[in-house]
Design a protein around this motif. Structure first.
Motif, PDB file in Angstrom:
ATOM      1  N   CYS A 129       0.823  -1.205   0.000  1.00 13.69           N
ATOM      2  CA  CYS A 129       0.000   0.000   0.000  1.00 13.69           C
ATOM      3  C   CYS A 129       0.858   1.257   0.000  1.00 13.69           C
ATOM      4  CB  CYS A 129      -0.908   0.019   1.216  1.00 13.69           C
ATOM      5  SG  CYS A 129      -2.442  -0.855   0.937  1.00 13.69           S
ATOM      6  N   CYS A 149      -5.306  -4.702   4.718  1.00 15.70           N
ATOM      7  CA  CYS A 149      -4.395  -5.231   5.729  1.00 15.70           C
ATOM      8  C   CYS A 149      -4.459  -4.413   6.997  1.00 15.70           C
ATOM      9  CB  CYS A 149      -2.964  -5.212   5.212  1.00 15.70           C
ATOM     10  SG  CYS A 149      -2.603  -6.544   4.131  1.00 15.70           S
ATOM     11  N   PRO A 196      -5.753 -10.015   3.169  1.00 15.94           N
ATOM     12  CA  PRO A 196      -5.569 -11.378   2.659  1.00 15.94           C
ATOM     13  C   PRO A 196      -4.890 -12.294   3.669  1.00 15.94           C
ATOM     14  CG  PRO A 196      -4.471  -9.751   1.263  1.00 15.94           C
ATOM     15  CD  PRO A 196      -5.037  -9.011   2.378  1.00 15.94           C
ATOM     16  N   PHE A 197      -4.223 -11.708   4.632  1.00 15.04           N
ATOM     17  CA  PHE A 197      -3.449 -12.533   5.583  1.00 15.04           C
ATOM     18  C   PHE A 197      -4.162 -12.650   6.914  1.00 15.04           C
ATOM     19  CE2 PHE A 197      -0.734  -9.677   3.097  1.00 15.04           C
ATOM     20  CZ  PHE A 197      -0.286 -10.594   2.151  1.00 15.04           C
TER      21      PHE A 197
HETATM   22  S1  SF4 Z   1      -1.955  -6.922   0.629  1.00 13.56           S
HETATM   23 FE1  SF4 Z   1      -2.300  -5.402   2.209  1.00 13.56          FE
HETATM   24  S2  SF4 Z   1      -0.637  -3.968   2.008  1.00 13.56           S
HETATM   25 FE2  SF4 Z   1      -0.707  -5.120   0.094  1.00 13.56          FE
HETATM   26  S3  SF4 Z   1      -2.043  -3.910  -1.231  1.00 13.56           S
HETATM   27 FE3  SF4 Z   1      -3.373  -5.378  -0.202  1.00 13.56          FE
HETATM   28  S4  SF4 Z   1      -4.088  -4.247   1.580  1.00 13.56           S
HETATM   29 FE4  SF4 Z   1      -2.317  -3.143   0.829  1.00 13.56          FE
END
Ligand code: SF4
Lengths: 350, 166
Positions: free
Chosen positions: B45, B110, B116-117
């Motif tokens: 991001c 995030c 996603p995590f």
């Molecule tokens: S995985 Fe997380 S940090 Fe990466 S673009 Fe998506 S929201 Fe942003």
């Protein structure tokens, strides 16, 4: 008409005060205070404008728009910034050396104000025409390092200390070329009084007689006031913000303003020593001398900003090498050549 | 019920005190117009934040381009990216080093929830578990326009504290 605006105002005020039978000392003190307030106002407003101008200029260089929402064309952006910093918490970490820590931001602003004492703004507009004006300028500018050192040492932070050490190294090495470049000007003018130096440039500006001296001075002043190719003191990518790291709120704002005021002083010094001060070029005296002074000052400021937004920051060893191995020898040679030239000139004339 | 009425009477009293409110309004105006962000990014991001600073989106128009490397000078923390368990104490420390008034924007899924995590063993599920977040910007990653919109919403929030109270 505009030429005698400020001088005439002072004179009129003096006669008015005297005609009202004030004690002479009261009149003197009042006028002196008025001059101080005028200089301070000029300084503050210019510093505020310069920050805005710098941001706009940077935006222009990078093909952006820059601040344009606060006020017409974003002109009040710095006002908003200052107000915000004014209302921000002043954070004092636990283990700082309280006295020097709190004194440094106050002292940092006194130095540019002191420098303004000897600067000829226009015809007959010198707050105090010192005999040793050039020496005074050199002496007072280098005091700034002590204040930065105070800030860096008392913050009790490794980054602040590193920044302060860098500022000392930078000042020590770049003071030499600055002084030698000034010396060549002093040799040409035959006086250390700034008003005499300006008067000596009535016909030909020293930039044409001393092109090498001008270049050395231009570069070295940039380094002395820590502008971008030489802004190692607050090299953001390495040492956070250097000596300013631990300051917040108004303390930080004072450092920030002082930085831009110093920058303005650098431009003013270049103008006075090399660009003919308030002398009008081509005999265009319909523009008053103080306005010429401001125009030239802003021209030099723009040149400095151009440098700032074009060049990258160099490493500390490169910077010191450049000062000691290049600028210093060149300035010594320049002085030698100037001396020989002056001697020959005298021989031919008489 | 009772607590509510007391609060509103206090507010009325404050409302009468014209000097205080106007000064507040001036300072809120200034704060909203000069949100200096702290230079840091946690994951992908942050790249989008950089894009927002570039010529195409250019948040310097609003006066927000003064990136501050030192948390003492900054007003705004953009939590842009995945907060791992290892990084969380450092992010918290940076937040605590900032001087009041300070604001937090959680950018990207995030920073909102773990994204996603979310069910990973080493990811903190959202910045709001340890920071007082002011504005959430959804997306993975949010586009630069979305960041700008969130930023301006924060400005609106700062400049009209009444809107937020209700
Ligand atoms: S995985 Fe997380 S940090 Fe990466 S673009 Fe998506 S929201 Fe942003």
């Amino acid at each position: 008409m505009g030429e005698n605006l400020f001088v005439g105002m002072a004179k009129g005020l003096r006669t008015w005060l005297e005609s009202n039978h004030f004690l002479p000392i009261v009149t003197d003190v009042f006028l002196m205070l008025l001059a101080v307030v005028g200089v301070l106002g000029f300084l503050f407003l210019n510093a505020l404008f310069l920050i805005y101008y710098d941001r706009k200029f940077g935006a222009w260089v990078q093909a952006r728009l820059g601040p344009n929402r606060v006020g017409p064309r974003g002109i009040f952006q710095t006002v908003a910034d200052t107000l915000k910093l004014f209302a921000k918490e002043i954070f004092i970490p636990n283990n700082v050396d309280r006295w020097p820590y709190l004194l440094a931001p106050v002292l940092i602003f006194t130095i540019p104000v002191m420098l303004f004492l000897v600067i000829p703004f226009g015809k007959g507009m010198v707050p105090y025409d010192l005999n040793l004006g050039v020496l005074y300028l050199v002496a007072v500018t280098s005091v700034e390092t002590i204040v930065l050192w105070m800030a860096g040492w008392s913050s009790n932070n490794k980054y602040s200390l590193l920044g302060a050490m860098r500022s000392v190294a930078q000042m020590l090495s770049y003071e030499m070329p600055v002084i030698f470049a000034m010396l060549s000007v002093v040799m040409m003018a035959g006086s250390m009084k700034l008003s005499d130096i300006v008067a000596a440039q009535q016909k030909v500006w020293f930039i044409f007689l001393q092109p090498v001296g001008f270049l050395i001075y231009f570069i070295a002043v940039n380094a002395e006031f820590k502008r971008t190719p030489f802004d190692l003191v607050e090299g953001e990518s390495e040492i956070i913000s250097g000596p300013y790291t631990e300051y917040s709120g108004m303390n930080f704002a004072l450092f920030f303003l002082a930085e831009y005021t110093n920058f303005m002083i650098g431009a003013i010094m270049v103008t006075t020593l090399f660009l003919g001060g308030w002398n009008a070029p081509f005999g265009w005296t319909f523009i008053p001398s103080w306005l010429w002074f401001i125009i030239k000052m802003y021209f030099v400021i723009t040149l400095y900003m151009w440098t700032r937004w074009t060049f990258l920051r160099i490493r500390i060893d490169q910077m010191l090498n450049f000062a000691w191995k290049f600028l210093l020898p060149v300035s010594l040679v320049n002085i030698f050549v100037t001396g020989v030239g002056l001697y020959l000139y005298r021989m031919i004339r008489w | 019920m009772e607590i509510k009425t007391i609060q509103s009477e206090e507010e009325k009293l404050i409302g009468k005190n014209v000097f205080l409110t106007t000064l507040d309004a001036v300072f809120n105006w200034a704060r909203g117009n000069s949100l200096w962000p702290l230079t840091f990014g946690l994951a992908c991001c942050a790249i989008e934040v950089m894009a927002a600073g570039g010529p195409k989106y250019d948040f310097s128009r609003f006066g927000y381009e003064v990136w501050r490397p030192s948390p003492r000078h900054a007003d705004l923390m953009i939590v842009a990216g995945t907060i791992t368990k290892k990084m969380q104490p450092l992010v918290l420390r940076l937040y605590e080093q900032m001087a009041e008034p300070k604001y937090v924007i959680a950018m990207g899924s995030c920073a909102i929830s773990g994204g996603p995590f979310v069910d990973s063993y080493h990811v903190v599920p959202g910045a709001n578990t340890f920071l007082p977040v002011d504005v959430y910007i959804p997306g993975c990653p949010p586009r630069p326009e979305a960041l700008l919109y969130g930023w301006l919403e924060l400005k609106r929030k700062i400049q009209n504290p009444r809107v937020v109270k209700k």
